[in-house]
Design an enzyme around this catalytic site. Structure first.
Site, PDB file in Angstrom:
ATOM      1  N   ASP A   1      -4.705   5.499  11.415  1.00 54.46           N
ATOM      2  CA  ASP A   1      -3.744   5.129  10.379  1.00 54.46           C
ATOM      3  C   ASP A   1      -2.514   6.015  10.563  1.00 54.46           C
ATOM      4  O   ASP A   1      -2.509   7.186  10.177  1.00 54.46           O
ATOM      5  CB  ASP A   1      -4.336   5.322   8.984  1.00 54.46           C
ATOM      6  CG  ASP A   1      -3.381   4.879   7.875  1.00 54.46           C
ATOM      7  OD1 ASP A   1      -2.226   4.533   8.188  1.00 54.46           O
ATOM      8  OD2 ASP A   1      -3.793   4.902   6.695  1.00 54.46           O
TER       9      ASP A   1
ATOM     10  N   HIS B   1       0.171   5.187   6.482  1.00 55.98           N
ATOM     11  CA  HIS B   1       0.046   5.822   5.170  1.00 55.98           C
ATOM     12  C   HIS B   1       0.091   7.340   5.314  1.00 55.98           C
ATOM     13  O   HIS B   1       0.026   7.877   6.418  1.00 55.98           O
ATOM     14  CB  HIS B   1      -1.250   5.372   4.491  1.00 55.98           C
ATOM     15  CG  HIS B   1      -1.350   3.890   4.349  1.00 55.98           C
ATOM     16  ND1 HIS B   1      -2.063   3.101   5.237  1.00 55.98           N
ATOM     17  CD2 HIS B   1      -0.800   3.038   3.446  1.00 55.98           C
ATOM     18  CE1 HIS B   1      -1.956   1.828   4.879  1.00 55.98           C
ATOM     19  NE2 HIS B   1      -1.189   1.759   3.801  1.00 55.98           N
TER      20      HIS B   1
ATOM     21  N   SER C   1       0.808  -1.219   0.000  1.00 53.96           N
ATOM     22  CA  SER C   1       0.000   0.000   0.000  1.00 53.96           C
ATOM     23  C   SER C   1       0.841   1.270   0.000  1.00 53.96           C
ATOM     24  O   SER C   1       0.339   2.347  -0.338  1.00 53.96           O
ATOM     25  CB  SER C   1      -0.939   0.006   1.209  1.00 53.96           C
ATOM     26  OG  SER C   1      -0.219  -0.170   2.415  1.00 53.96           O
TER      27      SER C   1
END
Length: 416
Positions: free
Chosen positions: A390, A393, A154
């Site tokens: 998160d 990211h 990712s």
């Protein structure tokens, strides 16, 4: 002086003037076509070009370099962009969460209600040079008639989506292919320059199975690449490789068809071998596979997370609003980067390879993650005791845009 002598003076002066005037065109002619200073000037310029040490990145908005300078640039080391600091940038990003339509929902911090915007106004300033702002037209020109593929987890997708947003400021991408859960395999076309950009989900780069409902660990075959991208390899002109975090999960490893060992294998009857050596072998297998055919390869180094030892669902995880000023690499971040740099160094002689070393600059940006804004309006019903975060990211726009600003310089040098 007599009258005759006085009359001769004007005549003599006329003769002298005539002679001088006659020689002026001749002198001008020699200066124009046989200038004794021209060779000195040319030599001086050539010597200067030969002694230039590249201390700054260039962009299409700067003065065009001569061909002689270009030839020399190939042999000169780049300024060390890995050493520097994040400094305030009042200009801000080239796009936002509303103008770019390709941002993954979980990284669109603006649309999800993140209240602060200060994290958008920082730029990376290397100690010895400057990184120009991303030039979308220049990038598309460099990649004209080419296929660029992002391969990895990712984080590869995060960098890809940043690039698409940057390029969409001048040319709209057409989605021409998508497949897999969560659109893990996609392809876009920029018709204006006949540029193709793809993303391939391959969190280990090598062949394997990801853990699922029926499998509580990953399975990796570290001596052969993932066919999902390996079968398309001949279609790529430039490859960007980015992996790391999936190697931390429990897994069983195979090599030459036999069990090599495992990592965090509490229920498996095999030897615990950790994941560092397996990560190294996966990188090595991949770089060997992509070697040859003039293909360009960029290895993006490990991108640190900023959970800072806190649970992923703890309130206040990665809630920083400014960069760190002096944090150094250590532990996992340092070790993963070290492996990638070592494998890059070993493979560089056989592969047209650059390392996009983002680890040190990224560890300084705890403010650049979505945090609780991985979901829209996380506090609309009040402040819960536990909330998903998160801290891995990057928000878009955000620090990951800098990675692509550096990448364009690598592409420029390859095209010289």
């Amino acid at each position: 002086m007599g009258l005759n002598e006085q009359q001769n003076v004007p005549s003599q002066r006329k003769i002298i003037v005539f002679i001088v005037l006659a020689f002026i065109p001749i002198a001008l002619f020699r200066l124009c076509f046989n200038n004794p200073f021209s060779s000195i000037k040319d030599t001086s310029l050539q010597d200067s070009a030969a002694n230039v040490v590249i201390t700054s990145f260039s962009s299409s908005s700067q003065e065009e370099e001569s061909q002689e300078s270009f030839d020399h640039i190939q042999d000169e080391p780049l300024c060390d962009y890995t050493q520097g600091n994040w400094v305030r940038d009042e200009i801000g990003p080239l796009y936002n969460g509303s103008t770019c339509g390709t941002i993954k929902d979980g990284q669109n911090c603006f649309r999800h209600g993140r209240p602060d915007s200060g994290y958008l106004y920082w730029k990376w300033k290397p100690n010895e040079c400057d990184i120009p702002r991303f030039d979308s037209n220049r990038f598309l020109d460099l990649m004209r008639d080419k296929h660029l593929a992002f391969i990895g987890d990712s984080m590869a997708r995060n960098q890809l989506e940043s690039l698409l947003c940057l390029l969409s400021t001048v040319s709209s991408p057409d989605l021409v292919y998508r497949n897999g859960e969560d659109n893990k395999f996609r392809r876009w076309r920029f018709e204006s320059h006949n540029v193709t950009v793809s993303v391939y989900w391959s969190p280990f780069l090598v062949a394997g199975l990801e853990k699922s409902g029926n499998l509580d660990h990953n399975v990796l075959h570290i001596d052969r690449v993932d066919e999902r991208w390996g079968n398309d390899l001949e279609r790529f002109d430039t490859v960007v490789v980015s992996v790391g975090h999936w190697f931390l999960h429990p897994a069983v490893y195979y090599e030459s068809g036999s069990v090599l060992g495992c990592h965090s294998c509490e229920t498996s009857n095999c030897t615990e071998v950790g994941f560092y050596d397996v990560f190294r072998k996966a990188i090595r297998t991949t770089l060997r596979a992509v070697a040859g055919s003039g293909r360009e390869v960029i290895l993006t180094t490990f991108s640190p997370s900023h959970f800072e030892g806190r649970p992923w669902d703890s309130l206040g995880a990665c809630n920083m609003t400014k960069p760190y000023e002096g944090k150094v690499l250590e532990g996992l971040d340092l070790d993963m980067r070290k492996i990638e740099i070592e494998e890059y160094t070993a493979a560089a002689a056989e592969v047209r390879l650059e390392v996009l070393d983002v680890t040190a600059m990224s560890v300084l940006r705890p403010d650049g993650h979505p945090g609780p804004y991985m979901y829209a309006d996380p506090f609309k019903n009040g402040v819960p005791e536990r909330i998903p975060n998160d801290c891995l990211h990057w928000c878009l726009p955000g620090p990951v845009d800098t990675w692509n600003e550096i990448m364009i310089e690598m592409l420029r040098r390859w095209k010289v």
